[in-house]
Every structure is written in structure tokens, then in C-alpha cells.
Design an enzyme around this catalytic site. Structure first.
Site, PDB file in Angstrom:
ATOM      1  N   HIS A 153       0.798  -1.364   0.028  1.00  0.00           N
ATOM      2  CA  HIS A 153       0.038  -0.162  -0.168  1.00  0.00           C
ATOM      3  C   HIS A 153       1.014   1.259   0.057  1.00  0.00           C
ATOM      4  O   HIS A 153       0.212   2.324   0.374  1.00  0.00           O
ATOM      5  CB  HIS A 153      -1.016  -0.032   1.112  1.00  0.00           C
ATOM      6  CG  HIS A 153      -0.293  -0.148   2.480  1.00  0.00           C
ATOM      7  ND1 HIS A 153      -0.848  -0.762   3.602  1.00  0.00           N
ATOM      8  CD2 HIS A 153       0.967   0.402   2.797  1.00  0.00           C
ATOM      9  CE1 HIS A 153       0.000  -0.669   4.741  1.00  0.00           C
ATOM     10  NE2 HIS A 153       1.034  -0.001   4.251  1.00  0.00           N
ATOM     11  N   GLU A 168       4.003  -5.556   8.520  1.00  0.00           N
ATOM     12  CA  GLU A 168       2.530  -5.553   7.983  1.00  0.00           C
ATOM     13  C   GLU A 168       2.155  -6.606   7.554  1.00  0.00           C
ATOM     14  O   GLU A 168       1.073  -6.789   7.083  1.00  0.00           O
ATOM     15  CB  GLU A 168       2.640  -4.225   6.927  1.00  0.00           C
ATOM     16  CG  GLU A 168       2.788  -2.860   7.561  1.00  0.00           C
ATOM     17  CD  GLU A 168       2.867  -1.773   6.379  1.00  0.00           C
ATOM     18  OE1 GLU A 168       2.648  -0.667   6.806  1.00  0.00           O
ATOM     19  OE2 GLU A 168       3.327  -2.184   5.171  1.00  0.00           O
ATOM     20  N   HIS A 193      10.127  -4.233   4.221  1.00  0.00           N
ATOM     21  CA  HIS A 193      10.510  -2.458   4.106  1.00  0.00           C
ATOM     22  C   HIS A 193      10.910  -2.220   5.544  1.00  0.00           C
ATOM     23  O   HIS A 193      10.247  -2.531   6.216  1.00  0.00           O
ATOM     24  CB  HIS A 193       9.562  -1.907   3.697  1.00  0.00           C
ATOM     25  CG  HIS A 193       8.184  -1.677   3.803  1.00  0.00           C
ATOM     26  ND1 HIS A 193       7.221  -2.647   4.095  1.00  0.00           N
ATOM     27  CD2 HIS A 193       7.327  -0.456   4.151  1.00  0.00           C
ATOM     28  CE1 HIS A 193       5.979  -2.145   4.565  1.00  0.00           C
ATOM     29  NE2 HIS A 193       6.026  -0.733   4.442  1.00  0.00           N
ATOM     30  N   HIS A 248      -1.718   4.258  10.025  1.00  0.00           N
ATOM     31  CA  HIS A 248      -0.492   4.777  10.164  1.00  0.00           C
ATOM     32  C   HIS A 248      -0.427   6.096  11.035  1.00  0.00           C
ATOM     33  O   HIS A 248       0.269   6.967  10.611  1.00  0.00           O
ATOM     34  CB  HIS A 248       0.192   4.920   8.796  1.00  0.00           C
ATOM     35  CG  HIS A 248       0.212   3.841   7.919  1.00  0.00           C
ATOM     36  ND1 HIS A 248      -0.632   3.243   7.334  1.00  0.00           N
ATOM     37  CD2 HIS A 248       1.609   3.180   7.338  1.00  0.00           C
ATOM     38  CE1 HIS A 248      -0.028   2.247   6.566  1.00  0.00           C
ATOM     39  NE2 HIS A 248       1.063   2.161   6.667  1.00  0.00           N
TER      40      HIS A 248
HETATM   41  C1  DHB Z   1       6.241   3.210   2.365  1.00  0.00           C
HETATM   42  C2  DHB Z   1       5.685   2.092   2.554  1.00  0.00           C
HETATM   43  C3  DHB Z   1       4.550   1.723   3.441  1.00  0.00           C
HETATM   44  O1  DHB Z   1       3.824   0.645   3.817  1.00  0.00           O
HETATM   45  C4  DHB Z   1       4.049   2.829   4.149  1.00  0.00           C
HETATM   46  O2  DHB Z   1       3.018   2.777   4.892  1.00  0.00           O
HETATM   47  C5  DHB Z   1       4.765   4.095   3.791  1.00  0.00           C
HETATM   48  C6  DHB Z   1       5.550   4.409   2.783  1.00  0.00           C
HETATM   49  C7  DHB Z   1       7.228   3.430   1.281  1.00  0.00           C
HETATM   50  O3  DHB Z   1       7.932   2.375   0.715  1.00  0.00           O
HETATM   51  O4  DHB Z   1       7.642   4.470   0.677  1.00  0.00           O
HETATM   52 FE    FE Z   2       2.614   0.826   5.542  1.00  0.00          FE
END
Ligand code: DHB
Ligand code: FE
Length: 284
Positions: A12, A240, A193, A59
Site C-alpha cells: 500500500h 505489515e 521494508h 499509520h
Molecule cells: C512506504 C511503505 C509503506 O507501507 C508505508 O505505509 C509508507 C511508505 C514506502 O515504501 O515509501
Molecule cells: Fe505501510
């Protein structure tokens, strides 16, 4: 008689929303990711679900660090997106289905989960970006929504097993919902990530591939790692994947993977999309 038609699992990343706003879907950077949605669009066109039950994480929009529910379920008639700082705007308003939300809430509480119940709730990019990915040309969203937020933000986070079990309780609730709606389950976020700290930019292709290999056919394989293991493996936001596990838990009966796409990176994230059908599950 309601029916869970299947599940859509997707990253997302907010940058996807900006790419859509700028029409960059065919740009070399974005195309490998957006192409992963072609089978999703074909499937949605065929199945035409009425309701999306969405496992995602807030978030910091509804729930900031001072008040952080482990699980929260929306029970509003209407929802809207608000931007929590990524510069995203223009998302269409969302229609809820409060009677199904309350049915799910009552059922999961009877199953000994204790979610926060939200009669008003703002939806952030964790839900809005996947909607835009699924229904890019819609003048209004073709589905009503039941948003289910899981804390993947502030420790202590729930365990993978607990999230999987929550998903199962939601699946059981849908199974005894007397309505006629066709339902699609969404799980959003991931894959690996980490946005900040010393390991910012961390991506773990091996762990991601392990998740993608197993999430449809053997989701319990993902339960061998506890939440902190997943933070270490997948990064502080890679956790996540808990949303994916909950969504997978909600699919009952025979589950078949129809499509899977993995592309590294989109922004700081290993981006993935998986489509599963749940055909055999016709629920009374
Ligand atoms: C990014 C990824 C995410 O899951 C999020 O909530 C905010 C930013 C990103 O990779 O930029
Ligand atoms: Fe996220």
C-alpha cells in the site's frame, strides 16, 4: 447466503497513490508493479464483489502513539480518506455496511477477541491506495467496506498466530452472515521494508519469497516466526505481513492462488500483489 469470492493481497506504498494521480502506471519504474493488477482487474470484473473486508494498519491517522488499539473494527455508515502526511488527496468517499460490521464485531468478541469498535473512522493510504489499485476507473467505489485495523506500528504488536486467528474469526463471522453479499477480503501492506533507523531501506528477498510461496497453500508456515523475528527479517514496517496473515485466515475452505507479482523496489518497499480465489466456500 453470503460468499467469500477470494482475497487480494497488496502493498500500500503511498507513492503508488501519487503515481496514479500523475498517470505514471506505464512508466518504466511503475509498470512492473501495476501490471500485477491486470489479473486482479479481470477477476474483479468477473466476480463483482459487493463488500470488501479489509485488514490493514492505520499509520497514525486515527490512532496515534498515545492511543493504539491492537485491533479496531469500523462500524460506520460512511468513511473518508484523510492524508496523514504523504500528500495524497482526491480519494472518493467510502460506504460502510454497519450491520455486517456489527455482526463481525459480535462474532469476534464471542470468540474472545476484544477489538475497539469505531463508529467513526478515517481511512489512510493503507486502505485507500489498494482501493485505487483495485478499481482504478470507478466513478464511485463498487464495494462497501468493513475496515479492520491491526497495530503494526507501536510495540507490543500482536503475534502472527493471533492475527491469523482473528482472520479466522472474521471468516467464521462472514460464514454465518445471513446477507446475500459477495465478499472480497483484502490484506494490505508489506512486503519487506524499513522506512527509518539504521536499517532504512532494508529488503529481504528470501523472506518475501518464503511468504509468497506459502501464503496461499500453507499460511501456517509463516507462524514459525514471531513478531520480533519478522521485524528482524522483514524490517520494522515489513511486519505489515500481519495484515496479510489475518486476511488469509479469513479465507475458508479450498483456496487457490490465481496470480502473484513481486517487484523490488517501489519506494523503499518490496512490492507484491497476490490474488486468491475461494470458490468452494459457499456459505450458508
Ligand atoms: C512506504 C511503505 C509503506 O507501507 C508505508 O505505509 C509508507 C511508505 C514506502 O515504501 O515509501
Ligand atoms: Fe505501510
Amino acid at each position: 447466503m453470503s460468499q467469500i469470492a477470494g482475497g487480494i493481497f497488496t502493498s500500500h506504498v503511498p507513492g503508488i497513490g501519487n503515481a496514479i494521480a500523475k498517470g505514471l502506471q506505464r512508466d518504466a519504474y511503475w509498470k512492473p508493479f501495476f501490471d500485477g493488477f491486470i489479473p486482479v482487474h479481470e477477476w474483479l470484473e468477473r466476480e463483482k464483489p459487493d463488500v470488501a473486508v479489509v485488514f490493514y494498519n492505520d499509520h497514525g491517522l486515527n490512532f496515534f502513539l498515545d492511543k493504539m488499539p491492537t485491533f479496531a473494527i469500523g462500524a460506520a455508515a460512511d468513511y473518508r480518506h484523510e492524508d496523514e502526511g504523504w500528500g495524497l488527496s482526491g480519494f472518493k468517499p467510502f460506504k460502510g455496511i454497519p450491520e455486517l460490521s456489527w455482526h463481525i464485531i459480535e462474532h469476534v468478541i464471542a470468540s474472545e477477541f476484544d477489538p475497539v469498535t469505531c463508529q467513526s473512522m478515517l481511512l489512510d493510504h493503507g486502505l485507500a491506495v489498494p482501493f485505487e489499485l483495485c478499481w482504478p476507473d470507478a466513478s464511485e467505489w463498487p464495494v462497501k467496506v468493513v475496515p479492520i485495523s491491526i497495530n503494526t506500528v507501536q510495540h507490543p504488536l500482536p503475534s502472527p498466530k493471533r492475527c491469523f486467528e482473528l482472520g479466522k474469526a472474521v471468516g467464521n463471522a462472514i460464514a454465518c452472515w445471513p446477507g446475500n453479499e459477495k465478499i472480497v477480503v483484502l490484506g494490505t501492506g508489506g512486503l519487506s521494508h524499513q522506512l527509518d533507523g539504521e536499517r532504512a531501506g532494508h529488503i529481504n528477498v528470501d523472506y518475501d519469497k518464503f511468504c509468497l510461496r506459502n501464503i496461499a497453500s500453507d499460511p501456517e508456515a509463516l507462524l514459525q516466526h514471531d513478531t520480533l523475528d519478522i521485524v528482524e527479517l522483514a524490517g520494522s514496517q515489513g511486519v505489515e505481513i500481519l495484515n496479510w496473515l489475518a486476511a488469509r485466515g479469513a479465507l475458508r475452505g479450498a483456496v487457490r492462488e490465481l496470480a502473484s507479482n513481486y517487484h523490488v523496489p517501489i519506494s523503499n518497499t518490496a512490492a507484491a500483489t497476490v490474488l486468491m480465489e475461494n470458490r468452494e466456500t459457499v456459505l450458508a
